[in-house]
Design an enzyme around this catalytic site. Sequence first.
Site, PDB file in Angstrom:
ATOM      1  N   GLY A   1      -2.278   1.894  -6.612  1.00 49.22           N
ATOM      2  CA  GLY A   1      -1.526   2.982  -7.248  1.00 49.22           C
ATOM      3  C   GLY A   1      -2.414   4.055  -7.126  1.00 49.22           C
ATOM      4  O   GLY A   1      -3.889   3.989  -7.598  1.00 49.22           O
ATOM      5  N   ASN A   2      -2.365   5.414  -7.778  1.00 47.97           N
ATOM      6  CA  ASN A   2      -3.158   6.424  -7.642  1.00 47.97           C
ATOM      7  C   ASN A   2      -2.699   7.277  -8.976  1.00 47.97           C
ATOM      8  O   ASN A   2      -1.162   6.639  -9.157  1.00 47.97           O
ATOM      9  CB  ASN A   2      -4.008   7.325  -6.711  1.00 47.97           C
ATOM     10  CG  ASN A   2      -2.471   7.598  -6.205  1.00 47.97           C
ATOM     11  OD1 ASN A   2      -1.935   8.825  -6.257  1.00 47.97           O
ATOM     12  ND2 ASN A   2      -1.995   7.067  -4.824  1.00 47.97           N
TER      13      ASN A   2
END
Length: 396
Positions: free
Chosen positions: A209-210
């Site tokens: 993810g980020n």
Amino acid sequence: MLSGKNVLLAITGSIAAYKSAYLIREFIKKGAQVKVIVTEAALQFVTKVTLSTLSKNPVYKDFIKNEETGQWNNHVDLGSWADLMVIAPATANTISDLVSGKGNSFLLTTFLSCNAPVFVAPAMDLDMFKNKSTQSNIKILSERSVEIIEPTEGELASGLEGKGRMEEPDQIVTIISEYFLNKATLKNINILISAGPTYESIDPVRFIGNHSSGKMGFALANEAQKRGANVELVSGPVNLETPENVIRTNVKSAQQMKKEITDRFKNIDVLIMSAAVADYKPVKEYDNKIKKQEAELNIVLEKTPDILKDLAKIKKKQVVVGFALETENELENARQKMKRKNLDAIILNSLSDNGAGFGYDTNKITLITPSENRKFELKTKDLVAKDILNFIEECI
Ligand code: PMT
């Protein structure tokens, strides 16, 4: 038109101040949030407890909030929070102060700081209203784009009959709603906005993810709905409340985001992709949690679909705007991205700028179009959203 709007109601010292309590209720019934400022004189007619109970917010009067700690009320923040300011009732004295540009009360400094539309509803005895000074002050305010809500005729507190009664609360709300209806610059425009990160699963407990919080995309959705647009928001996993009047669809992966956006694309006028979509995902998603066995674990990644690029290829009437999050050669990379993806514009934000990008409440952008680079200062994401939507309005 008032749903979701932030209303700053300033009450000054007139017997009509009792009507302001009803005015708060009218605004809240329409779905607005209300914060109240009072003058010392207003408190001779209504109490802070009444106003804070009805508005569900603290009531502001002074610059200093707490003498001992030195905490102060920030008129600049309050002015920029407001989508509109209403001074009701407005006495002859306050109207005169508004004209003179005085800043010796919390109300006056907030008025000077407020860039939102301001409405003034005078209330006074008929001769005070007719007086040349009052009339000239009202004319000056009107020439400075302050909206005057004319008082009505009838019985006044003095026992005299004439023009000077503050307009009734429901009428004030109708007048203000109509004002915004006429200013609904994005009325009937369908805008689709993506926000937040995507999560690409590795196994049932892990993902790639980020750090996107979704704040930028949600601010855009909120500003677009305030301008009367029909707004749909496709959001990755974030912890934010859906803005008023916005239809939200939650997704997890890039593939899901692509499906939801593509399904809607042919019916929209504007697409703004502020989501931080993963560029790669694991080729294989494990059914069970990967055990800690070997010293190294290699996960093979494959490209995710480029949502923006694929849709911009088939766009017809749509305005398509992307974001670029860069860490080096920012302008050059972003401009290349805009060309490669066939976009009408790209919004560059750089992680090298303090306060810009992931997670912050602020951002610093350059709006890049095929013909120019427009640089903006660091400002709140709410204000950045206004700059971007001003550009969208130019496009359509
Ligand atoms: O959410 P916040 O915490 O408020 O932070 C806001 C933000 C920094 C996430 C936002 O302002 C931002 O920059 N979003 C885009 C981040 C990004 O993915 O940039 P990019 O340069 O990798 O992608 C360029 C554009 O292509 C983006 O519009 C992106 O949505 C889109 N894209 C990217 C990959 C992909 N597979 N499909 C896409 O459509």
